[in-house]
Design an enzyme around this catalytic site. Structure first.
Site, short mmCIF file in Angstrom:
data_model
loop_
_atom_site.label_atom_id
_atom_site.label_comp_id
_atom_site.label_asym_id
_atom_site.label_seq_id
_atom_site.Cartn_x
_atom_site.Cartn_y
_atom_site.Cartn_z
CB SER A 147 -6.57 13.26 28.95
OG SER A 147 -6.00 12.78 30.14
NE ARG A 204 -4.55 19.64 38.88
CZ ARG A 204 -5.16 19.43 37.72
NH1 ARG A 204 -5.57 18.22 37.40
NH2 ARG A 204 -5.36 20.43 36.88
CG ASP A 284 1.59 11.32 27.43
OD1 ASP A 284 1.78 11.19 28.65
OD2 ASP A 284 0.46 11.37 26.91
CG HIS A 313 -1.20 13.55 29.37
ND1 HIS A 313 -1.62 12.59 28.47
CD2 HIS A 313 -2.30 13.94 30.07
CE1 HIS A 313 -2.93 12.41 28.63
NE2 HIS A 313 -3.36 13.21 29.57
CG ASP A 314 -1.46 18.95 30.83
OD1 ASP A 314 -2.33 18.10 30.66
OD2 ASP A 314 -1.36 19.62 31.88
#
Length: 332
Positions: A147, A204, A284, A313-314
């Protein structure tokens, strides 16, 4: 990135073997560091962890946006004997970036320009990192970053070509797309509109929607967590509260801005000579795999591999699958 809960069998020991614990050093005491914004700074504090015995060659882990230098806390699948980051074999270093809020010099400690925080760049962070490695006696380094850490690896490859032996870039482009910049702009606007913490919570939540995928949320956040509250709503609220408890909104603004402003040219990328393993993630939505692969194609000595996960993505943190073995083989 997301703070994850691991099964008990994957939890690292409370005090990892061969871990230095958090250390700090103050750099640029006699000669200033000239930031890309034109500001000269001195007495830059860097907080870092090391794993294994010090030596002239090292593996440098570059953490994600809201990550820290404590690799054993957030990447246990990668750190340990027989794993890609093996303290019994390698000298592993991870430093908290300047501009963050985990022990290194943060935005509030840098002299302001016109009442505004000094603008930091990823290249500034690479220069500070190099000074840390000089302090530790490291002469050659392999990079591993995911990332924001992957984007920072590109900055290292451009800033320190004489020092970097090879690099692993996971789930990261060489430069931000309008989509990624737009998401960060919305997050920073939320912070500006509601300073004092509420805006950071919203920022967030915006980010979390891009860190996972529709498939992932359909699997993990369907239905209701409590009567009248969708599970996804509870999840996003929880993630916002959790980040607010441990992170600084000025750091969030500074680091996302540094990522957005990092825009190396194609010719600069073609000049990179180190071998690079570039990893995309099939689902992603923040950095689509075609985008990540496109930048890998510009690197003269790159190989591309794709992690086939539904978790977006994570996935490099929560669903690594064969990724550790791929990275271990490349680094070896």
């Amino acid at each position: 990135m997301t703070a994850l809960t691991y099964p008990a069998s994957h939890l690292p020991p409370a005090t990892p073997e061969r871990c230095s614990g958090l250390q700090t050093v103050t750099l640029f005491c006699s000669e200033p560091l000239l930031l890309d914004c034109g500001q000269a700074v001195t007495h830059v504090r860097v907080a870092y962890h090391t794993y294994g015995e010090a030596r002239e060659d090292a593996t440098l882990v570059l953490h994600a946006l809201t990550g820290t230098s404590a690799v054993h806390e957030w990447w246990p699948e990668f750190l340990g004997e027989g794993r890609p980051l093996d303290p019994t074999r390698d000298f592993v270093v991870c430093a908290n970036v300047i501009g963050g809020c985990a022990g290194s010099t943060g935005p509030a400690e840098l002299a302001s320009v016109g009442g505004q925080d000094a603008s930091l760049s990823l290249r500034d962070m690479a220069r500070v990192g190099r000074a840390l490695l000089d302090h530790l006696g490291v002469r050659r380094v392999s990079l591993v970053g995911g990332s924001m850490g992957g984007m920072l690896a590109y900055a290292w490859l451009l800033e320190c070509p004489d020092l970097v032996e090879k690099a692993v870039i996971i789930g990261a482009p060489a430069r931000h797309s309008p989509w990624a910049i737009g998401l960060n702009t919305a997050a920073r606007s939320a912070i500006q509109a509601a300073p004092g913490g509420e805006g950071l919570k919203v920022a967030r939540q915006i980010a979390m929607l891009s860190y996972r995928s529709p498939e992932s949320f359909a699997l993990t956040q369907a239905g209701q967590r409590s009567p009248g509250t969708p599970a996804i709503t509870s999840y996003l609220q929880y993630q916002g509260e959790k980040l607010h408890a441990r992170f600084c909104e000025r750091s969030y603004v500074a680091l996302t801005w540094a990522m957005d402003m990092f825009q190396p040219t194609d010719d600069e990328l073609r000049s990179i000579r180190a071998p690079v393993l570039v990893v995309g993630i099939r689902s992603d939505v923040l950095y689509p795999p075609a985008e990540v692969q496109g930048y890998a194609a510009l690197l003269p000595h790159a190989q591309y591999w794709e992690l086939d996960s539904v978790h977006g993505h994570d996935a490099f943190l929560m669903d690594a699958q064969d990724l550790p073995e791929r990275v271990r083989a490349f680094l070896s």
